[in-house]
Design a protein around this motif. Structure first.
Motif, PDB file in Angstrom:
ATOM      1  N   GLU A   1       0.826  -1.207   0.000  1.00  0.00           N
ATOM      2  CA  GLU A   1       0.000   0.000   0.000  1.00  0.00           C
ATOM      3  C   GLU A   1       0.864   1.264   0.000  1.00  0.00           C
ATOM      4  OE1 GLU A   1      -2.184   0.844   3.821  1.00  0.00           O
ATOM      5  OE2 GLU A   1      -1.435  -1.162   4.325  1.00  0.00           O
ATOM      6  N   MET A   2       2.062   1.209   0.587  1.00  0.00           N
ATOM      7  CA  MET A   2       2.948   2.367   0.521  1.00  0.00           C
ATOM      8  C   MET A   2       3.457   2.575  -0.897  1.00  0.00           C
ATOM      9  SD  MET A   2       3.245   4.017   3.410  1.00  0.00           S
ATOM     10  CE  MET A   2       4.829   4.848   3.380  1.00  0.00           C
ATOM     11  N   VAL A   3       3.748   1.486  -1.600  1.00  0.00           N
ATOM     12  CA  VAL A   3       4.166   1.587  -2.998  1.00  0.00           C
ATOM     13  C   VAL A   3       3.045   2.200  -3.836  1.00  0.00           C
ATOM     14  CG1 VAL A   3       4.787   0.248  -5.058  1.00  0.00           C
ATOM     15  CG2 VAL A   3       5.809  -0.321  -2.837  1.00  0.00           C
ATOM     16  N   GLU A   4       1.820   1.747  -3.594  1.00  0.00           N
ATOM     17  CA  GLU A   4       0.669   2.296  -4.314  1.00  0.00           C
ATOM     18  C   GLU A   4       0.471   3.770  -3.974  1.00  0.00           C
ATOM     19  OE1 GLU A   4      -4.158   1.445  -4.776  1.00  0.00           O
ATOM     20  OE2 GLU A   4      -2.878   0.085  -3.613  1.00  0.00           O
ATOM     21  N   HIS A   5       0.719   4.127  -2.717  1.00  0.00           N
ATOM     22  CA  HIS A   5       0.542   5.503  -2.260  1.00  0.00           C
ATOM     23  C   HIS A   5       1.453   6.469  -3.018  1.00  0.00           C
ATOM     24  CE1 HIS A   5      -0.239   8.792   0.502  1.00  0.00           C
ATOM     25  NE2 HIS A   5       1.042   8.868   0.850  1.00  0.00           N
ATOM     26  N   VAL A   6       2.731   6.128  -3.162  1.00  0.00           N
ATOM     27  CA  VAL A   6       3.640   7.043  -3.867  1.00  0.00           C
ATOM     28  C   VAL A   6       3.359   7.047  -5.362  1.00  0.00           C
ATOM     29  CG1 VAL A   6       5.428   6.844  -2.114  1.00  0.00           C
ATOM     30  CG2 VAL A   6       5.498   5.329  -4.091  1.00  0.00           C
ATOM     31  N   ALA A   7       2.827   5.941  -5.900  1.00  0.00           N
ATOM     32  CA  ALA A   7       2.481   5.911  -7.331  1.00  0.00           C
ATOM     33  C   ALA A   7       1.298   6.819  -7.620  1.00  0.00           C
ATOM     34  CB  ALA A   7       2.167   4.476  -7.767  1.00  0.00           C
ATOM     35  N   GLU A   8       0.406   6.968  -6.639  1.00  0.00           N
ATOM     36  CA  GLU A   8      -0.816   7.739  -6.851  1.00  0.00           C
ATOM     37  C   GLU A   8      -0.662   9.213  -6.479  1.00  0.00           C
ATOM     38  OE1 GLU A   8      -3.697   5.691  -4.541  1.00  0.00           O
ATOM     39  OE2 GLU A   8      -4.071   4.144  -6.061  1.00  0.00           O
ATOM     40  N   ASN A   9       0.446   9.573  -5.839  1.00  0.00           N
ATOM     41  CA  ASN A   9       0.619  10.947  -5.364  1.00  0.00           C
ATOM     42  C   ASN A   9       1.884  11.561  -5.943  1.00  0.00           C
ATOM     43  OD1 ASN A   9      -1.482  11.540  -2.998  1.00  0.00           O
ATOM     44  ND2 ASN A   9      -0.873   9.391  -2.879  1.00  0.00           N
ATOM     45  N   ASP A  10       1.703  12.503  -6.858  1.00  0.00           N
ATOM     46  CA  ASP A  10       2.842  13.202  -7.447  1.00  0.00           C
ATOM     47  C   ASP A  10       3.634  13.907  -6.346  1.00  0.00           C
ATOM     48  OD1 ASP A  10       2.058  12.407  -9.951  1.00  0.00           O
ATOM     49  OD2 ASP A  10       0.976  14.274 -10.396  1.00  0.00           O
ATOM     50  N   GLY A  11       4.938  13.908  -6.496  1.00  0.00           N
ATOM     51  CA  GLY A  11       5.792  14.591  -5.532  1.00  0.00           C
ATOM     52  C   GLY A  11       6.296  13.717  -4.414  1.00  0.00           C
ATOM     53  N   LEU A  12       5.911  12.410  -4.421  1.00  0.00           N
ATOM     54  CA  LEU A  12       6.362  11.504  -3.371  1.00  0.00           C
ATOM     55  C   LEU A  12       7.196  10.374  -3.951  1.00  0.00           C
ATOM     56  CD1 LEU A  12       3.167  11.024  -1.158  1.00  0.00           C
ATOM     57  CD2 LEU A  12       4.916  12.800  -1.002  1.00  0.00           C
ATOM     58  N   GLN A  13       8.181   9.935  -3.193  1.00  0.00           N
ATOM     59  CA  GLN A  13       8.952   8.733  -3.486  1.00  0.00           C
ATOM     60  C   GLN A  13       9.042   7.919  -2.196  1.00  0.00           C
ATOM     61  OE1 GLN A  13      12.741  10.049  -5.068  1.00  0.00           O
ATOM     62  NE2 GLN A  13      11.877  10.554  -7.062  1.00  0.00           N
TER      63      GLN A  13
END
Length: 325
Positions: A172-184
């Motif tokens: 879910e953390m991987v999905e979170h950064v994929a869905e939110n620009d500006g995050l890695q």
């Protein structure tokens, strides 16, 4: 630029500004020093603003290009903006923080010259977050990440320590950064040598394997020989130092404790070098000695004995390796 016996140039420094913290993360090793956190009020043993700046000016003399400010929680230092503002222009500045103070200070940090930020975030569920951090500040961290992105510090890198309590949250953390620009996302291997509780460790190779199956693109970086995975447009990097000689062979930084001691490796505390009264000559001498005494942690300085335990390689200590090995 200074170079150690193994051909590794020192291009970066990691500076702990305090061991105070408003969180009590279960995996904390306090920059390798152990859980030495004390009262929340400022203490006399912390380097002063001028001490930190003088150290950075000497770092510039030696060709250091990057400085990362850490803690404890470095934003408990009221002078953080001043330290960043007074850092020599040739040195790139970054910050590792739990994010709770970013909402009120992110813009000021950028104005002072901060270029990058890592925010510790081990879960997306408030209760799971509380279990790991012993803090109810989940909403403050989320707000802090958004404040950092809005202030222009994107991409904001989320630090997630992968161990028994958090491994299940990786997808879910991987999905979170994929869905939110500006995050890695930066997945950090749990280090039982420093934090204890070896039963909490998980096989990081399984995480590598899962990400390899999901990734659209894979890249290996020179720094610490890290691997980056792009999954659905999101970038995920794994920091896996445990039992990894290649990681240590590609390490180009030294560390500074909040009390003003230099150390050549996160995993070592037998090489702490004081910088005295923090005069430039004392800083230069301690810096040179620290670089000269650097050793690889895994594979040469530390080896496994017959019982499978990591121990100091006495043969290595008695027969130093020639330069460049």
């Amino acid at each position: 630029m200074l170079e150690d016996e193994f051909g590794r140039e020192v291009t970066g420094v990691r500076i702990s500004l305090t061991d105070r913290c408003n969180f009590d993360c279960v995996y904390c090793h306090n920059e390798g020093l152990g859980d030495t956190r004390g009262p929340m009020d400022p203490r006399d043993n912390e380097m002063s603003t001028d001490d930190v700046v003088r150290f950075l000016e000497v770092c510039e003399e030696f060709g250091v290009r990057k400085a990362k400010f850490t803690g404890g929680e470095p934003m408990l230092r009221d002078d953080l903006e001043e330290i960043i503002r007074r850092t020599p222009d040739s040195i790139e500045t970054s910050l590792t923080t739990n994010g709770t103070f970013l909402p009120g200070r992110a813009e000021a940090l950028v104005d002072a010259g901060l270029e990058r930020v890592n925010v510790s975030q081990d879960a997306l569920d408030p209760e799971a977050f509380r279990e790991v951090t012993k803090s109810g500040a989940y909403d403050d961290v989320i707000e802090g990440v958004l404040a950092a992105v809005d202030a222009g510090l994107d991409p904001v890198k989320l630090n997630m320590v992968v161990f028994e309590a958090t491994a299940g949250y990786v997808p879910e953390m991987v999905e979170h950064v994929a869905e939110n620009d500006g995050l890695q996302l930066q997945l950090i291997e749990y280090m039982p040598e420093l934090a204890g509780r070896p039963e909490w460790a998980v096989d990081i190779e399984r995480v590598h394997g899962w990400l390899s199956d999901q990734a659209d693109r894979i890249e290996n970086r020179e720094m610490h020989h890290r691997t980056r995975y792009w999954v659905d447009g999101g970038m995920v990097e794994i920091v896996d130092p445990v039992e990894n000689p290649e990681f240590c062979a590609n390490c180009h930084r030294v560390r500074v404790t909040h009390e003003g001691y230099l150390k050549g490796c996160l995993n070592r505390n037998d090489d702490l070098k004081p910088m005295g009264e923090m005069t430039r000559p004392e800083i230069r001498e301690a810096f040179r000695e620290t670089v000269a005494d650097r050793v690889p942690y895994y594979g040469e300085y530390m080896v496994k004995n017959d019982d499978g335990e990591w121990v100091v390689n006495e043969e290595y200590l008695s027969t130093p390796a020639p330069a460049g090995d």
